[in-house]
Write an enzyme that holds these catalytic residues in place. Sequence first.
Site, PDB file in Angstrom:
ATOM      1  N   LYS A   1      55.554  36.226   8.779  1.00 33.65           N
ATOM      2  CA  LYS A   1      55.969  35.183   7.832  1.00 33.65           C
ATOM      3  C   LYS A   1      54.819  34.867   6.872  1.00 33.65           C
ATOM      4  O   LYS A   1      53.659  35.218   7.148  1.00 33.65           O
ATOM      5  CB  LYS A   1      56.390  33.921   8.595  1.00 33.65           C
ATOM      6  CG  LYS A   1      55.275  33.280   9.423  1.00 33.65           C
ATOM      7  CD  LYS A   1      55.824  32.155  10.310  1.00 33.65           C
ATOM      8  CE  LYS A   1      54.745  31.551  11.184  1.00 33.65           C
ATOM      9  NZ  LYS A   1      55.296  30.609  12.168  1.00 33.65           N
TER      10      LYS A   1
ATOM     11  N   HIS B   1      59.508  27.345  21.571  1.00 31.76           N
ATOM     12  CA  HIS B   1      58.166  27.400  20.970  1.00 31.76           C
ATOM     13  C   HIS B   1      57.309  26.288  21.574  1.00 31.76           C
ATOM     14  O   HIS B   1      57.753  25.148  21.673  1.00 31.76           O
ATOM     15  CB  HIS B   1      58.304  27.216  19.452  1.00 31.76           C
ATOM     16  CG  HIS B   1      57.050  27.490  18.681  1.00 31.76           C
ATOM     17  ND1 HIS B   1      56.366  28.679  18.755  1.00 31.76           N
ATOM     18  CD2 HIS B   1      56.350  26.722  17.807  1.00 31.76           C
ATOM     19  CE1 HIS B   1      55.308  28.631  17.945  1.00 31.76           C
ATOM     20  NE2 HIS B   1      55.263  27.454  17.371  1.00 31.76           N
TER      21      HIS B   1
ATOM     22  N   TYR C   1      31.391  21.566 -14.038  1.00 29.49           N
ATOM     23  CA  TYR C   1      32.102  20.380 -14.535  1.00 29.49           C
ATOM     24  C   TYR C   1      31.444  19.102 -14.041  1.00 29.49           C
ATOM     25  O   TYR C   1      31.038  19.014 -12.882  1.00 29.49           O
ATOM     26  CB  TYR C   1      33.548  20.391 -14.047  1.00 29.49           C
ATOM     27  CG  TYR C   1      34.433  21.340 -14.822  1.00 29.49           C
ATOM     28  CD1 TYR C   1      34.706  21.130 -16.172  1.00 29.49           C
ATOM     29  CD2 TYR C   1      35.001  22.434 -14.188  1.00 29.49           C
ATOM     30  CE1 TYR C   1      35.540  21.994 -16.872  1.00 29.49           C
ATOM     31  CE2 TYR C   1      35.840  23.302 -14.879  1.00 29.49           C
ATOM     32  CZ  TYR C   1      36.097  23.072 -16.228  1.00 29.49           C
ATOM     33  OH  TYR C   1      36.911  23.933 -16.910  1.00 29.49           O
TER      34      TYR C   1
ATOM     35  N   CYS D   1      35.264  25.827 -10.181  1.00 28.87           N
ATOM     36  CA  CYS D   1      36.222  25.809 -11.296  1.00 28.87           C
ATOM     37  C   CYS D   1      37.511  26.518 -10.870  1.00 28.87           C
ATOM     38  O   CYS D   1      37.602  27.046  -9.772  1.00 28.87           O
ATOM     39  CB  CYS D   1      35.652  26.521 -12.518  1.00 28.87           C
ATOM     40  SG  CYS D   1      33.949  26.120 -12.904  1.00 28.87           S
ATOM     41  N   MET D   2      38.482  26.553 -11.771  1.00 26.26           N
ATOM     42  CA  MET D   2      39.759  27.182 -11.423  1.00 26.26           C
ATOM     43  C   MET D   2      39.585  28.676 -11.138  1.00 26.26           C
ATOM     44  O   MET D   2      40.195  29.208 -10.204  1.00 26.26           O
ATOM     45  CB  MET D   2      40.781  26.988 -12.553  1.00 26.26           C
ATOM     46  CG  MET D   2      42.166  27.439 -12.159  1.00 26.26           C
ATOM     47  SD  MET D   2      43.385  27.324 -13.486  1.00 26.26           S
ATOM     48  CE  MET D   2      43.634  25.577 -13.609  1.00 26.26           C
ATOM     49  N   ASP D   3      38.765  29.334 -11.928  1.00 25.65           N
ATOM     50  CA  ASP D   3      38.673  30.792 -11.830  1.00 25.65           C
ATOM     51  C   ASP D   3      37.272  31.307 -11.539  1.00 25.65           C
ATOM     52  O   ASP D   3      37.060  32.506 -11.440  1.00 25.65           O
ATOM     53  CB  ASP D   3      39.123  31.412 -13.166  1.00 25.65           C
ATOM     54  CG  ASP D   3      40.301  30.668 -13.747  1.00 25.65           C
ATOM     55  OD1 ASP D   3      41.343  30.663 -13.085  1.00 25.65           O
ATOM     56  OD2 ASP D   3      40.147  30.062 -14.827  1.00 25.65           O
TER      57      ASP D   3
ATOM     58  N   ARG E   1      61.136  20.163  16.629  1.00 28.51           N
ATOM     59  CA  ARG E   1      61.711  20.634  15.366  1.00 28.51           C
ATOM     60  C   ARG E   1      63.017  21.336  15.676  1.00 28.51           C
ATOM     61  O   ARG E   1      63.741  20.851  16.527  1.00 28.51           O
ATOM     62  CB  ARG E   1      60.708  21.437  14.524  1.00 28.51           C
ATOM     63  CG  ARG E   1      60.133  22.660  15.147  1.00 28.51           C
ATOM     64  CD  ARG E   1      59.128  23.373  14.209  1.00 28.51           C
ATOM     65  NE  ARG E   1      58.904  24.709  14.685  1.00 28.51           N
ATOM     66  CZ  ARG E   1      57.870  25.469  14.342  1.00 28.51           C
ATOM     67  NH1 ARG E   1      56.963  25.016  13.504  1.00 28.51           N
ATOM     68  NH2 ARG E   1      57.733  26.678  14.827  1.00 28.51           N
TER      69      ARG E   1
ATOM     70  N   ARG F   1      55.776  36.506  20.736  1.00 25.86           N
ATOM     71  CA  ARG F   1      55.681  36.398  19.271  1.00 25.86           C
ATOM     72  C   ARG F   1      54.204  36.310  18.905  1.00 25.86           C
ATOM     73  O   ARG F   1      53.545  35.314  19.128  1.00 25.86           O
ATOM     74  CB  ARG F   1      56.455  35.169  18.787  1.00 25.86           C
ATOM     75  CG  ARG F   1      57.941  35.205  19.152  1.00 25.86           C
ATOM     76  CD  ARG F   1      58.715  34.061  18.516  1.00 25.86           C
ATOM     77  NE  ARG F   1      58.188  32.753  18.859  1.00 25.86           N
ATOM     78  CZ  ARG F   1      58.510  32.060  19.946  1.00 25.86           C
ATOM     79  NH1 ARG F   1      59.374  32.560  20.830  1.00 25.86           N
ATOM     80  NH2 ARG F   1      57.980  30.881  20.170  1.00 25.86           N
TER      81      ARG F   1
HETATM   82  C1  PLP Z   1      54.659  30.909  13.379  1.00 24.44           C
HETATM   83  C2  PLP Z   1      55.361  31.036  14.673  1.00 24.44           C
HETATM   84  C3  PLP Z   1      54.854  31.856  15.683  1.00 24.44           C
HETATM   85  C4  PLP Z   1      53.497  32.507  15.604  1.00 24.44           C
HETATM   86  O1  PLP Z   1      52.548  31.632  16.112  1.00 24.44           O
HETATM   87  P1  PLP Z   1      51.001  32.066  16.224  1.00 24.44           P
HETATM   88  O2  PLP Z   1      50.348  30.847  16.740  1.00 24.44           O
HETATM   89  O3  PLP Z   1      50.576  32.406  14.850  1.00 24.44           O
HETATM   90  O4  PLP Z   1      50.964  33.225  17.141  1.00 24.44           O
HETATM   91  C5  PLP Z   1      55.614  32.043  16.824  1.00 24.44           C
HETATM   92  N1  PLP Z   1      56.806  31.432  16.966  1.00 24.44           N
HETATM   93  C6  PLP Z   1      57.311  30.612  16.034  1.00 24.44           C
HETATM   94  C7  PLP Z   1      58.634  29.963  16.277  1.00 24.44           C
HETATM   95  C8  PLP Z   1      56.611  30.372  14.866  1.00 24.44           C
HETATM   96  O5  PLP Z   1      57.105  29.541  13.949  1.00 24.44           O
END
Ligand code: PLP
Length: 368
Positions: A40, A164, A263, A309-311, A134, A217
């Site tokens: 992601k 999670h 700046y 700065c920005m860049d 969540r 994951r």
């Molecule tokens: C982002 C995410 C992960 C990955 O978590 P890490 O701490 O980066 O390994 C796993 N499961 C869910 C649901 C997530 O949103």
Amino acid sequence: MQQTYYRPTFVRINLTAIKTNIQNLKQMLPTHTQIIAIVKANAYGHGDIEVAKAALSAGATQLAVATPEEALRIRDAGITAEILIIGAAPASFLQKASELNITLTAYSLEWLKAIQHFKRSLKVHIKIDSGMGRIGFVKENELKEALIFIQQNSWIQVTGVFTHFSTADEEEREHFDEQAERFERLLALFEVKPPIVHTSNSAAVLRYPTQHWDAVRFGISMYGIAPSPFLSKNLPFPLKEALSLETEVVQVKKVEKGTPIGYGAKYKAIDEEWIATLPIGYADGLLRKLHNQSVLVKGKRVSIVGKICMDQCMIRLNEPVPLGEKVVLIGRQAAEEIKIEEWAENLETIPYEICCILSNRIPRIYSE
Ligand SMILES: *Cc1c(COP(=O)(O)O)cnc(C)c1O
């Protein structure tokens, strides 16, 4: 074909590091436990397509992203591996999900009811909220109702169930244990256990190497970054960082004591100084709050001076260097290293956020 880049500011991604992290994890897991590579947010800023390919080649068997658009990018690149969208996908995405074999997260009764009209084959993983607060099913009766609903709508194919953890990266494990327990209680409501049960993020898999169901994951640590300072001291294998951030000196000037830099003219040379300009700024993710961060030149730490700065930004050198001298902002140079964790500490945030702020203006260059 490699694109031509003119500005000498790059994020370098070492794909071998990513592969090594996956292979090391794989060795630690039971053979039946799959690795879902989390790509992601443009693979935590590392580049979604390149990372997805590297991860799959190293032994990850599935991918996960947060949004429909992220899943489409992966399919557009011709990658056919299973993809799970772990966030909420709207009913307007069902057609595409079905056509492109993208698995969605079923996280509430309302969501299931909103997709009821579809009636074409669709894969989902059911999300249990075991204590994160969540998306996901919290209550047993709500999940029971959902399972009945799914039975009555047999075009919905449940290929997984997951939860999670919110504290797997912390030393204290009470809440983790409570979440694991709550998850198992809800899992027991399934008449048939879905093929892939998965609970562990990087922290959980690195911390509790034995409790991982059918898949894990793997996110932040696939990129070689520890999920928390606690975990960085308790890793089952060394992680290899994949990302470095580099630029080059574009001008060097000798300035007199008192010369204002940047700046607001807030910084004034403390003495006669060598000041170099670097072509990187806050639009690239070098946030203004990093004004006291050091960078590496000739293997030594030197300071950013004046406002970023920005860049562009300015650094104070120990000695004059030629134009084009390499500067490392994140990564290793000779014996010195600046880790993403150092930026995170400096910005009072977590390494995850640093990965996400390195803007798309910086080209990603890949090496094996
Ligand atoms: C982002 C995410 C992960 C990955 O978590 P890490 O701490 O980066 O390994 C796993 N499961 C869910 C649901 C997530 O949103």
